[in-house]
Design a protein around this motif. Structure first.
Motif, PDB file in Angstrom:
ATOM      1  N   ILE A   8       0.652  -1.158   0.066  1.00 49.01           N
ATOM      2  CA  ILE A   8       0.076   0.124   0.141  1.00 49.01           C
ATOM      3  C   ILE A   8       0.968   1.375   0.024  1.00 49.01           C
ATOM      4  O   ILE A   8       0.809   2.208  -0.576  1.00 49.01           O
ATOM      5  CB  ILE A   8      -1.108  -0.018   1.186  1.00 49.01           C
ATOM      6  CG1 ILE A   8      -2.068  -1.101   1.123  1.00 49.01           C
ATOM      7  CG2 ILE A   8      -1.601   1.401   1.259  1.00 49.01           C
ATOM      8  CD1 ILE A   8      -2.918  -1.335   2.197  1.00 49.01           C
ATOM      9  N   MET A   9       1.792   1.229   0.982  1.00 44.61           N
ATOM     10  CA  MET A   9       2.844   2.251   0.910  1.00 44.61           C
ATOM     11  C   MET A   9       3.290   2.822  -0.528  1.00 44.61           C
ATOM     12  O   MET A   9       3.501   3.978  -0.756  1.00 44.61           O
ATOM     13  CB  MET A   9       3.885   2.079   2.002  1.00 44.61           C
ATOM     14  CG  MET A   9       4.049   3.032   3.047  1.00 44.61           C
ATOM     15  SD  MET A   9       2.734   4.163   3.521  1.00 44.61           S
ATOM     16  CE  MET A   9       3.705   5.532   4.075  1.00 44.61           C
ATOM     17  N   MET A  12       1.011   4.098  -2.992  1.00 46.29           N
ATOM     18  CA  MET A  12       0.675   5.722  -2.618  1.00 46.29           C
ATOM     19  C   MET A  12       1.808   6.488  -2.913  1.00 46.29           C
ATOM     20  O   MET A  12       1.567   7.621  -3.574  1.00 46.29           O
ATOM     21  CB  MET A  12       0.459   5.594  -1.020  1.00 46.29           C
ATOM     22  CG  MET A  12      -0.943   5.191  -0.679  1.00 46.29           C
ATOM     23  SD  MET A  12      -1.015   5.193   0.996  1.00 46.29           S
ATOM     24  CE  MET A  12      -2.774   4.724   1.113  1.00 46.29           C
ATOM     25  N   MET A  13       3.168   6.032  -2.759  1.00 49.21           N
ATOM     26  CA  MET A  13       4.101   6.891  -3.147  1.00 49.21           C
ATOM     27  C   MET A  13       4.463   7.140  -4.628  1.00 49.21           C
ATOM     28  O   MET A  13       4.694   8.167  -5.196  1.00 49.21           O
ATOM     29  CB  MET A  13       5.684   6.192  -2.488  1.00 49.21           C
ATOM     30  CG  MET A  13       5.439   6.074  -1.034  1.00 49.21           C
ATOM     31  SD  MET A  13       5.807   7.773  -0.370  1.00 49.21           S
ATOM     32  CE  MET A  13       7.241   7.481   0.695  1.00 49.21           C
ATOM     33  N   PHE A  15       1.739   7.183  -6.652  1.00 46.09           N
ATOM     34  CA  PHE A  15       0.856   7.996  -7.086  1.00 46.09           C
ATOM     35  C   PHE A  15       1.208   9.436  -6.891  1.00 46.09           C
ATOM     36  O   PHE A  15       1.001  10.251  -7.726  1.00 46.09           O
ATOM     37  CB  PHE A  15      -0.393   7.686  -6.113  1.00 46.09           C
ATOM     38  CG  PHE A  15      -1.531   8.403  -6.431  1.00 46.09           C
ATOM     39  CD1 PHE A  15      -2.281   8.674  -7.445  1.00 46.09           C
ATOM     40  CD2 PHE A  15      -1.694   9.547  -5.595  1.00 46.09           C
ATOM     41  CE1 PHE A  15      -3.249   9.528  -7.713  1.00 46.09           C
ATOM     42  CE2 PHE A  15      -2.942  10.464  -5.692  1.00 46.09           C
ATOM     43  CZ  PHE A  15      -3.545  10.247  -6.908  1.00 46.09           C
ATOM     44  N   VAL A  16       2.044   9.612  -5.889  1.00 46.81           N
ATOM     45  CA  VAL A  16       2.431  10.917  -5.554  1.00 46.81           C
ATOM     46  C   VAL A  16       3.496  11.386  -6.599  1.00 46.81           C
ATOM     47  O   VAL A  16       3.471  12.421  -7.133  1.00 46.81           O
ATOM     48  CB  VAL A  16       3.011  11.146  -4.036  1.00 46.81           C
ATOM     49  CG1 VAL A  16       3.681  12.519  -4.034  1.00 46.81           C
ATOM     50  CG2 VAL A  16       1.862  11.215  -3.221  1.00 46.81           C
TER      51      VAL A  16
END
Lengths: 303, 408
Positions: A8-9, A12-13, A15-16
């Motif tokens: 998940i982490m 998310m990274m 995506f950013v």
């Protein structure tokens, strides 16, 4: 042990990282809290992209830390504000949300006009029963021509610090402004000579510096206390004060509610003057010179 | 929740030693101290809410914040709440945030309010209504704050665009542990959110947000077949605890939130009149324990489910609120919201629904004080604690000390 779901982490990274747009080179971006400082920046850095957070129709005490302002501050190289706590209700939130380290402190790209001159009405002690007052003095300094010139000088120096490559251009722009400004001051003073000693009732201490400069006197305030709207009891007191017969006019700024002033003026048979609080406050006020000219013309035309 | 009981004065006295700073706090870099006093009278209790019937105190909040140095900002917010004679000290915020990261990035660490949704990162004392909407009380425990880490990014675009990722311990969003032997993930909650916003002319501004909250501990604990009579007692105990903490009453593995806010003022001048319209939608998916979900999704469902109609496999809720300040000292608002939830009961789920229609009138003679009269009509299906469908609340909220900057 702390266990982190790495999948998940990582997603998310990623995506950013994807969302990072390419940076485009642009002229110096200047964010002004009030239109008078946008106009001053326009004089001193004519090639900059200048954005004013407020208009002359908006009370700079009461501004929303809205998304568009966060976006503008995010890209600012220089932020120019009145200071003296005028923007304390919204500027800190914009600074926090815009995550732009360049304009966080006055050591870098933040400029407070009030830091560079002596404000009027500094207070030793402030408590809330006094209303919305500023211990650092009255922040509406832009109607003092000499103080504004002092601010212009300091702002020019700040521009040179922020963008040294254009130092020569900034120096030239300041010299040009200073020359025209110094030539205009005696003209305005001559024009306003017969306003000297005139007594007015005004809303807030918005024109404190203007009256101080022109030798006028604000004998009463439409606000019972700074920041509080005119109450009927207070207006009744102002009416009996007006009956002494020495009041020249009732003055409100372009962003202030005229109703209290109209009520009083009608009963006391006084003119109401709505003065532009800043550049853009009326048609004539297209720059700082026009603003000063317009305010004096309106004051003179009252009678 | 980390929470302990203390005599409130013992806390307040040493902190008030700082109050000499409060006068100077309006300069942008000195410590700001603010105290929020909140008291009320309410004619009846509301489901999932903290306020009790009668006279009481709401959030008594003491906050201290400052720019620490060039690199960090810090804030502490303590909350005192009284429940049945016990004074509880809660730590709502204790975080640091970076100030000097490049390229629009910032990191916040410690305990703080999650950035998901529109209302969640706003302080309760700035709300226009007495309680948070039912959807917040059901899914976030009124407001979700937790120990965690956030990475935020603001894009250098003309349109406001921000994105953030958060990781939290997630303790207050854990599903109930009915048997006391569940192994929870220690970092249980992750969120991913983005917000866009801008102006429409000089008079109006808007913002929309989307968020995904991943809760590793959000699913219900699997039932054990041999579970006996004491099961119900456990459930009730756990439920009662919810009323007294900020834990969410309903959790799931995946929560999706969409929110918007629109503000308007004549000439964009907020001093005299302005309008705020906002709304949020929550969907909480995947809340059943894995083996129950399989059972639930079997085509041949139990008969008693069929005759009740379709039973959802998610919780859902939304609200829309509109508040108009019609003079500097007065504002009025209306809000409608509802939640549709499922409560585990034995081997099946009972449908629940709570609808709330609220009207509020507030008098705010200065920035620092407000007195609010609110009427709520509530319409609940299978919700405990509804004694009266019509509730009136009279509330005051005052702020002493620093003139805090408000969020949009």
């Amino acid at each position: 042990m702390v266990r982190i779901n790495s999948k998940i982490m990582v997603s998310m990274m990623a995506f950013v990282a994807l969302m990072q747009p390419t940076l485009v080179f642009a002229e110096l971006n200047i964010f002004a809290c009030e239109p008078e400082y946008a106009a001053l920046a326009q004089e001193l850095a004519p090639n900059a992209n200048i954005y004013s957070a407020t208009t002359a129709q908006q009370d700079p005490h009461m501004v929303q830390a809205r998304p568009s302002l966060i976006a503008k501050m995010r890209r600012a190289d220089l932020v120019v504000c009145a200071g003296a706590e005028l923007e304390v209700g919204w500027l800190p939130m914009l600074q926090m949300k815009s995550a732009n380290a360049k304009v966080r402190s006055t050591d870098k790209g933040l400029f407070y006009a009030a830091d560079h001159i002596e404000t009027l009405d500094k207070l030793e002690n402030v408590d809330r029963s006094m209303g919305d007052v500023h211990a650092a003095g009255n922040p509406h300094i832009h109607f003092s021509p000499t103080k504004l010139l002092g601010v212009a000088n300091a702002l020019s120096e700040k521009l040179i610090t922020v963008n040294p490559e254009s130092a020569a251009a900034y120096r030239q722009a300041f010299a040009n402004f200073e020359q025209r400004w110094l030539a205009a001051i005696p003209e305005w003073e001559a024009l306003a000579a017969d306003l000297k000693g005139k007594r007015v009732i005004a809303y807030h201490s918005s024109f404190r510096y203007l009256f101080d400069w022109l030798g006028m006197e604000q004998v009463a305030d439409l606000e019972p206390k700074p920041g509080l709207p005119p109450s009927s009891g207070h207006l009744a007191k102002l009416l009996s004060r007006s009956n002494q017969g020495d009041i020249y006019a009732v003055v409100v700024a372009s962003y202030q509610d005229e109703r209290g002033a109209r009520w009083l003026a009608e009963r006391a048979d006084l003119p109401v003057l709505v003065l532009p609080m800043s550049v853009g406050g009326n048609e004539q006020s297209s720059d700082l010179f026009g603003l000063y000219q317009s305010v004096i013309d309106l004051l003179k035309a009252a009678r | 929740m980390k929470r302990f009981t203390l005599k409130p004065l013992a806390i307040l006295i040493p902190l008030f030693g700082f109050s000499a700073y409060a006068d100077d706090s309006n300069t942008l870099s000195n410590p700001a101290i603010s105290l929020v006093l909140d008291g009320y009278y309410q004619t009846a209790e509301r489901p999932l809410a903290e306020r009790e019937e009668g006279l009481g105190l709401g959030h008594t909040e003491l906050a201290l914040s400052a720019v620490i140095d060039d690199n960090f900002y810090g804030k502490l917010t303590t909350v005192l709440e009284v429940h049945e004679g016990e004074t509880e000290l809660g730590l709502e915020e204790a975080f640091i945030q970076t100030l000097s990261m490049p390229a629009g990035f910032s990191v916040r660490a410690g305990r703080f309010l999650s950035d998901v949704g529109y209302l969640n990162n706003q302080h309760i004392h700035t709300d226009a209504f007495v309680e948070r909407p039912a959807v917040y009380r059901a899914f976030l425990g009124s407001h979700y704050f937790d120990d965690g880490l956030r990475l935020n990014y603001v894009a250098p675009t003309d349109l406001y665009w921000t994105m953030g990722v958060e990781a939290f311990s997630g303790e207050s969003l854990r599903a109930e542990d009915e048997h006391g032997e569940r192994e929870y993930e220690e970092v249980g909650v992750y969120s991913l959110h983005t917000k866009f916003g801008g102006d429409i002319g000089t008079e109006a501004s808007w913002q929309v947000g989307l968020a995904w909250l991943r809760n590793e501990n959000g699913r219900l604990t699997a039932h054990e077949e041999e579970e006996g009579d004491d099961h119900d007692e456990h459930e009730e105990d756990a439920h009662e605890e919810h009323d007294h903490s900020h834990s969410a009453a309903y959790t799931g593995e995946n929560t999706y939130i969409a929110d918007f806010v629109y503000k308007w003022a004549p000439d964009g001048n907020y001093k005299y009149q302005h309008l705020t319209v906002s709304g949020e939608f929550f969907r909480v998916n995947d809340f059943m324990a894995h083996h129950e979900e399989e059972h639930h999704e079997e085509p041949g469902m139990e008969e008693d489910h069929d005759h009740e109609g379709h039973v959802n496999d998610y919780h859902q809720g939304w609200y829309v609120s509109s508040v108009y300040q019609f003079s500097p000292a007065w504002s009025a608002g209306v809000r409608y919201g509802q939640v549709d939830t499922l409560m585990a009961h034995e081997e099946h789920f009972d449908e629940q629904e709570l609808k709330e229609t609220e009207f509020t009138l507030a008098w705010h003679p200065s920035h620092f004080s407000s007195v609010r009269l609110q009427y709520v009509h509530q319409d609940g299906l299978n919700f405990d604690g509804i004694e009266d469908d019509n509730i009136v609340t009279l509330q005051y909220v005052t702020t002493l000390g620093a003139h805090g900057a408000h969020q949009f």
